[in-house]
Design a protein around this motif. Structure first.
Motif, mmCIF file in Angstrom:
data_model
loop_
_atom_site.group_PDB
_atom_site.id
_atom_site.type_symbol
_atom_site.label_atom_id
_atom_site.label_comp_id
_atom_site.label_asym_id
_atom_site.label_seq_id
_atom_site.Cartn_x
_atom_site.Cartn_y
_atom_site.Cartn_z
ATOM 1 N N LEU A 161 -21.124 -16.914 43.515
ATOM 2 C CA LEU A 161 -21.287 -17.395 42.631
ATOM 3 C C LEU A 161 -21.126 -19.102 42.399
ATOM 4 O O LEU A 161 -21.310 -20.087 41.945
ATOM 5 C CB LEU A 161 -20.551 -16.639 40.730
ATOM 6 C CG LEU A 161 -20.664 -15.684 40.668
ATOM 7 C CD1 LEU A 161 -20.202 -14.828 40.002
ATOM 8 C CD2 LEU A 161 -22.759 -15.496 40.463
ATOM 9 N N THR A 162 -19.880 -19.647 43.709
ATOM 10 C CA THR A 162 -19.544 -20.630 44.047
ATOM 11 C C THR A 162 -20.699 -21.492 44.087
ATOM 12 O O THR A 162 -21.042 -22.221 43.452
ATOM 13 C CB THR A 162 -18.063 -20.628 44.679
ATOM 14 O OG1 THR A 162 -17.634 -20.698 43.773
ATOM 15 C CG2 THR A 162 -18.185 -22.314 44.976
ATOM 16 N N ALA A 163 -21.121 -21.466 45.216
ATOM 17 C CA ALA A 163 -22.591 -21.790 45.766
ATOM 18 C C ALA A 163 -23.292 -21.772 44.650
ATOM 19 O O ALA A 163 -23.976 -23.077 44.841
ATOM 20 C CB ALA A 163 -22.874 -20.780 46.907
ATOM 21 N N CYS A 164 -24.324 -20.760 43.695
ATOM 22 C CA CYS A 164 -24.680 -21.113 43.047
ATOM 23 C C CYS A 164 -24.526 -21.930 42.110
ATOM 24 O O CYS A 164 -25.144 -22.777 41.304
ATOM 25 C CB CYS A 164 -25.055 -19.527 42.005
ATOM 26 S SG CYS A 164 -25.514 -18.465 42.912
ATOM 27 N N ALA A 165 -22.947 -22.402 41.330
ATOM 28 C CA ALA A 165 -22.560 -23.319 39.649
ATOM 29 C C ALA A 165 -22.603 -24.474 41.205
ATOM 30 O O ALA A 165 -22.888 -25.260 39.871
ATOM 31 C CB ALA A 165 -21.410 -22.378 39.710
ATOM 32 N N GLU A 166 -22.296 -24.572 41.932
ATOM 33 C CA GLU A 166 -22.455 -26.244 41.950
ATOM 34 C C GLU A 166 -23.842 -26.431 42.108
ATOM 35 O O GLU A 166 -24.284 -27.982 42.394
ATOM 36 C CB GLU A 166 -21.985 -26.265 43.640
ATOM 37 C CG GLU A 166 -20.558 -25.344 43.779
ATOM 38 C CD GLU A 166 -19.991 -25.633 45.484
ATOM 39 O OE1 GLU A 166 -20.926 -26.630 46.098
ATOM 40 O OE2 GLU A 166 -18.654 -26.315 46.058
ATOM 41 N N ALA A 167 -24.522 -26.146 42.573
ATOM 42 C CA ALA A 167 -26.293 -26.281 42.488
ATOM 43 C C ALA A 167 -26.974 -26.416 40.652
ATOM 44 O O ALA A 167 -28.044 -27.275 40.703
ATOM 45 C CB ALA A 167 -27.115 -25.553 43.327
ATOM 46 N N LEU A 168 -26.034 -25.370 39.953
ATOM 47 C CA LEU A 168 -26.671 -25.134 38.901
ATOM 48 C C LEU A 168 -26.656 -26.261 38.191
ATOM 49 O O LEU A 168 -27.228 -27.003 37.031
ATOM 50 C CB LEU A 168 -26.458 -23.699 38.196
ATOM 51 C CG LEU A 168 -27.454 -22.691 38.671
ATOM 52 C CD1 LEU A 168 -25.812 -21.041 38.537
ATOM 53 C CD2 LEU A 168 -28.742 -22.845 38.330
#
Length: 295
Positions: free
Chosen positions: A128-135
């Motif tokens: 989720l951290t990886a996703c959040a940074e891009a979102l």
């Protein structure tokens, strides 16, 4: 060694044979695999070994003992077995009605605890951290889901739009999904939510978005899911339990965790949420809490 592939029944039979007659360590791991197909389907070799508390050599040894060239082909058959093993909702409902009340309550409680533990696991946090940074950096964010998953998609978009200007509204009908996905681009991210039985509208929307160059975050129940193919990130959706419809409680928890990680990375989020609250108060959208209730 040539490429090996088994049906779901053949794979289960071969694993069971190793449980009964294989070396002790290999038999114990094979037994774990039989109870944790979804864990293997979503994990790398290293992550599978860590989850099963064995070394990576044991994982490879089991794959080769089954006749596979390596872990990847073994995992591929696990994924296929998960897809073949989808139980109709009606059969799940029938099983639920035939269960004693006390045992059902305990099974539901155990499943909820297991699912939530997976949703709050360190591996989930990394994903989720990886996703959040891009979102937070995306031009636009879309979230699509239909039927039971519409509520998950709508929740993400409703709450997310309070804090982030790049979150779009949730398409509410199949035609809207097609229309919206046909307009996405490579700077956009599409979050898709679906599980077996997979919704044709969401699968089609993901295919269109992918063809248009958007990155896909698939929140789904299996790496064999059609929305997981070619996805930028696959977020595993734990849905174990005797429910006649697979439980979506973990999906809402995952969405809340994802939004929290996004807010942590967006200094302007607090101001946007405050502005939203003030607008709703100004135009009477919230019941004033300092006024007494009246009949």
């Amino acid at each position: 060694m040539g490429q090996t592939s088994y049906s779901a029944a053949e794979l289960r039979a071969r694993l069971s044979h190793i449980v009964e007659d294989g070396p002790r360590q290999l038999a114990a791991f094979a037994a774990w695999v039989l109870d944790n197909y979804q864990e293997v389907a979503f994990r790398s070799l290293r992550s599978t070994a860590r989850a099963a508390r064995v070394n990576q050599n044991t994982v490879v040894r089991l794959a080769k003992a089954l006749g596979y060239a390596g872990f990847d082909s073994f995992r591929s058959d696990i994924q296929s077995a998960l897809r073949e093993g989808v139980v109709p909702y009606s059969a799940r409902a029938r099983a639920l009605t035939e269960s004693p009340g006390g045992s059902t309550l305990q099974a539901l409680r155990d499943a909820y605890n297991t699912n939530m533990a997976a949703a709050f696991s360190p591996e989930m946090h990394v994903a989720l951290t990886a996703c959040a940074e891009a979102l937070v950096k995306a031009r636009r964010i879309y979230c699509i889901g239909v039927r039971s998953c519409y509520s998950v998609a709508h929740y993400f978009c409703f709450v997310g739009a309070m804090a982030f200007a790049n979150v779009t509204h949730t398409p509410s009908d199949p035609g809207s999904i097609l229309d919206m996905m046909s307009d996405v681009g490579e700077d956009d991210i599409v979050i898709a939510v679906s599980y077996a039985h997979y919704s044709c509208e969401v699968v089609r929307g993901v295919n269109i978005a992918r063809d248009c160059g958007a990155r896909i975050i698939a929140i789904t129940d299996s790496m064999a899911s059609p929305i997981a193919r070619g996805a930028w990130h696959v977020v595993p959706l734990p849905m174990q339990g005797p429910h006649f419809m697979p439980s979506l409680s973990p999906a809402f928890a995952i969405i809340e965790l994802l939004l929290a990680e996004m807010v942590l990375r967006s200094p302007g989020a607090e101001q946007r949420v405050h502005a939203f609250e003030e607008r709703i108060k100004r135009f009477g959208g919230y019941l004033p809490m300092d006024e007494p209730f009246s009949d």
